[in-house]
Design a protein around this motif. Structure first.
Motif, PDB file in Angstrom:
ATOM      1  N   HIS A 163       5.443  -4.855   0.599  1.00 33.81           N
ATOM      2  CA  HIS A 163       5.798  -3.458   0.372  1.00 33.81           C
ATOM      3  C   HIS A 163       5.886  -2.753   1.712  1.00 33.81           C
ATOM      4  CE1 HIS A 163       1.909  -1.715   1.484  1.00 33.81           C
ATOM      5  NE2 HIS A 163       1.378  -2.805   0.941  1.00 33.81           N
ATOM      6  N   SER A 164       6.495  -1.586   1.688  1.00 36.50           N
ATOM      7  CA  SER A 164       6.547  -0.748   2.871  1.00 36.50           C
ATOM      8  C   SER A 164       6.695   0.691   2.410  1.00 36.50           C
ATOM      9  CB  SER A 164       7.717  -1.140   3.767  1.00 36.50           C
ATOM     10  OG  SER A 164       7.754  -0.299   4.905  1.00 36.50           O
ATOM     11  N   MET A 165       5.643   1.454   2.549  1.00 39.43           N
ATOM     12  CA  MET A 165       5.677   2.860   2.164  1.00 39.43           C
ATOM     13  C   MET A 165       5.862   3.715   3.405  1.00 39.43           C
ATOM     14  SD  MET A 165       2.777   3.286  -0.716  1.00 39.43           S
ATOM     15  CE  MET A 165       1.748   1.852  -0.498  1.00 39.43           C
ATOM     16  N   GLU A 166       6.421   4.885   3.196  1.00 41.28           N
ATOM     17  CA  GLU A 166       6.624   5.803   4.309  1.00 41.28           C
ATOM     18  C   GLU A 166       6.346   7.224   3.860  1.00 41.28           C
ATOM     19  OE1 GLU A 166      10.565   5.348   5.831  1.00 41.28           O
ATOM     20  OE2 GLU A 166      10.291   3.227   6.315  1.00 41.28           O
ATOM     21  N   GLY A 167       6.261   8.111   4.838  1.00 44.49           N
ATOM     22  CA  GLY A 167       6.197   9.552   4.615  1.00 44.49           C
ATOM     23  C   GLY A 167       5.168  10.007   3.612  1.00 44.49           C
ATOM     24  N   PRO A 168       5.575  10.925   2.729  1.00 40.28           N
ATOM     25  CA  PRO A 168       4.626  11.545   1.789  1.00 40.28           C
ATOM     26  C   PRO A 168       3.918  10.548   0.873  1.00 40.28           C
ATOM     27  CG  PRO A 168       6.695  12.764   1.826  1.00 40.28           C
ATOM     28  CD  PRO A 168       6.905  11.525   2.644  1.00 40.28           C
ATOM     29  N   GLN A 169       4.638   9.525   0.438  1.00 40.53           N
ATOM     30  CA  GLN A 169       4.026   8.527  -0.448  1.00 40.53           C
ATOM     31  C   GLN A 169       2.843   7.847   0.240  1.00 40.53           C
ATOM     32  OE1 GLN A 169       6.388   5.026  -1.240  1.00 40.53           O
ATOM     33  NE2 GLN A 169       5.381   4.656  -3.212  1.00 40.53           N
ATOM     34  N   LEU A 170       3.034   7.451   1.490  1.00 42.21           N
ATOM     35  CA  LEU A 170       1.976   6.786   2.247  1.00 42.21           C
ATOM     36  C   LEU A 170       0.827   7.748   2.530  1.00 42.21           C
ATOM     37  CD1 LEU A 170       1.021   4.244   3.717  1.00 42.21           C
ATOM     38  CD2 LEU A 170       2.259   5.048   5.739  1.00 42.21           C
ATOM     39  N   GLU A 171       1.142   8.980   2.902  1.00 41.36           N
ATOM     40  CA  GLU A 171       0.096   9.970   3.181  1.00 41.36           C
ATOM     41  C   GLU A 171      -0.737  10.254   1.934  1.00 41.36           C
ATOM     42  OE1 GLU A 171      -0.988  11.125   6.149  1.00 41.36           O
ATOM     43  OE2 GLU A 171       0.410   9.594   6.801  1.00 41.36           O
ATOM     44  N   ARG A 172      -0.080  10.358   0.764  1.00 42.21           N
ATOM     45  CA  ARG A 172      -0.832  10.579  -0.486  1.00 42.21           C
ATOM     46  C   ARG A 172      -1.784   9.418  -0.757  1.00 42.21           C
ATOM     47  NH1 ARG A 172       4.103  12.619  -2.261  1.00 42.21           N
ATOM     48  NH2 ARG A 172       4.646  10.671  -3.298  1.00 42.21           N
ATOM     49  N   LEU A 173      -1.324   8.197  -0.498  1.00 45.99           N
ATOM     50  CA  LEU A 173      -2.173   7.030  -0.709  1.00 45.99           C
ATOM     51  C   LEU A 173      -3.406   7.083   0.187  1.00 45.99           C
ATOM     52  CD1 LEU A 173      -2.760   4.232  -1.907  1.00 45.99           C
ATOM     53  CD2 LEU A 173      -1.345   3.278  -0.106  1.00 45.99           C
ATOM     54  N   PHE A 174      -3.205   7.310   1.487  1.00 48.58           N
ATOM     55  CA  PHE A 174      -4.343   7.385   2.406  1.00 48.58           C
ATOM     56  C   PHE A 174      -5.253   8.570   2.075  1.00 48.58           C
ATOM     57  CE2 PHE A 174      -1.758   4.823   5.579  1.00 48.58           C
ATOM     58  CZ  PHE A 174      -2.555   3.700   5.456  1.00 48.58           C
ATOM     59  N   ASP A 175      -4.665   9.712   1.712  1.00 50.38           N
ATOM     60  CA  ASP A 175      -5.477  10.875   1.338  1.00 50.38           C
ATOM     61  C   ASP A 175      -6.332  10.558   0.111  1.00 50.38           C
ATOM     62  OD1 ASP A 175      -4.373  12.323   3.435  1.00 50.38           O
ATOM     63  OD2 ASP A 175      -2.994  13.481   2.164  1.00 50.38           O
ATOM     64  N   GLY A 176      -5.744   9.848  -0.854  1.00 43.27           N
ATOM     65  CA  GLY A 176      -6.491   9.470  -2.058  1.00 43.27           C
ATOM     66  C   GLY A 176      -7.642   8.529  -1.736  1.00 43.27           C
ATOM     67  N   LEU A 177      -7.390   7.545  -0.874  1.00 42.31           N
ATOM     68  CA  LEU A 177      -8.457   6.630  -0.466  1.00 42.31           C
ATOM     69  C   LEU A 177      -9.584   7.394   0.236  1.00 42.31           C
ATOM     70  CD1 LEU A 177      -6.359   3.599   0.848  1.00 42.31           C
ATOM     71  CD2 LEU A 177      -7.897   3.582  -1.130  1.00 42.31           C
ATOM     72  N   GLU A 178      -9.216   8.320   1.114  1.00 46.08           N
ATOM     73  CA  GLU A 178     -10.236   9.110   1.817  1.00 46.08           C
ATOM     74  C   GLU A 178     -11.044   9.964   0.846  1.00 46.08           C
ATOM     75  OE1 GLU A 178      -8.357  11.371   4.907  1.00 46.08           O
ATOM     76  OE2 GLU A 178      -8.290   9.645   6.273  1.00 46.08           O
ATOM     77  N   LYS A 179     -10.381  10.542  -0.144  1.00 41.16           N
ATOM     78  CA  LYS A 179     -11.082  11.384  -1.127  1.00 41.16           C
ATOM     79  C   LYS A 179     -12.119  10.557  -1.890  1.00 41.16           C
ATOM     80  CE  LYS A 179     -10.260  14.630  -4.862  1.00 41.16           C
ATOM     81  NZ  LYS A 179      -9.283  15.309  -5.705  1.00 41.16           N
ATOM     82  N   VAL A 180     -11.733   9.365  -2.312  1.00 36.81           N
ATOM     83  CA  VAL A 180     -12.690   8.503  -3.017  1.00 36.81           C
ATOM     84  C   VAL A 180     -13.826   8.105  -2.080  1.00 36.81           C
ATOM     85  CG1 VAL A 180     -13.001   6.304  -4.222  1.00 36.81           C
ATOM     86  CG2 VAL A 180     -10.959   7.675  -4.654  1.00 36.81           C
TER      87      VAL A 180
END
Length: 197
Positions: A163-180
């Motif tokens: 896979h290869s995510m970019e931009g907002p999709q990738l930022e949402r993923l990292f933000d979600g991991l940080e929140k957890v």
């Protein structure tokens, strides 16, 4: 006191740099002792003096790369508030930093190193030591380890090209991991919400 590098250390580093350069350009298929010697402007015997085989060279490359990764994760970990979220947050910070970098070299090195498990021994010990400490301090056992392995899985599957995510999709993923990751230390988590009886 920092130990001064010897000529032997310098020569080994030159050889590893040459091997890395070859892998970046063409993958592991061009990684031969002869090709590394040419790239490093050394004799084949000079390369073999430091690395007895292609496998030994790949192990040394993996060890050097994993040392860099360990040091970066440890640096990020030192920047966190001590506790169960420190390692997951450090790994997430590292993943944010390297997610789109160095695609060719890590992929080739990961594939080549898969046949040489001892190359990962130091990194395994590094992770094992930190994961063992989670159980003593986590309010909800298992969340920290799940975050660590989720983040590692994200990096490995990206490295392998799944896979290869970019931009907002990738930022949402990292933000979600940080929140957890941050939630595992929140004092208001009631013990019964962790799924324990």
């Amino acid at each position: 006191m920092v130990k001064p590098r010897t000529r032997r250390d310098d020569r080994a580093s030159i050889i590893l740099d040459a091997a890395e350069s070859l892998i970046r350009r063409s993958g592991t298929r061009t990684l031969t002792i002869d090709a590394v010697a040419t790239e490093a402007s050394l004799s084949k015997g000079g390369v073999l003096h430091h690395f007895a085989s292609k496998d030994a060279l790949i192990s040394a490359l993996a060890e050097r790369k994993l040392k860099e990764v360990k040091e970066d994760i440890a640096r990020h970990e030192a920047e966190q508030v001590p506790g169960p979220s420190a390692l997951p947050l450090a790994l997430i910070a590292h993943a944010r930093q390297v997610y789109a970098d160095e695609e060719g070299f890590p992929r080739a090195l990961l594939l080549a190193s898969a046949e040489n498990p001892e190359a990962f021994a130091g990194f395994n010990a590094f992770l094992g030591e930190r994961l063992a400490g989670f159980e003593k301090i986590e309010r909800c056992p298992g969340i920290g380890a799940a975050l660590v392995f989720s983040t590692l899985g994200l990096l490995i599957t990206r490295t392998l090209g799944f896979h290869s995510m970019e931009g907002p999709q990738l930022e949402r993923l990292f933000d979600g991991l940080e929140k957890v990751a941050r939630s595992v230390t929140e004092a208001e988590i009631p013990p019964d919400s962790c799924g324990r009886e």
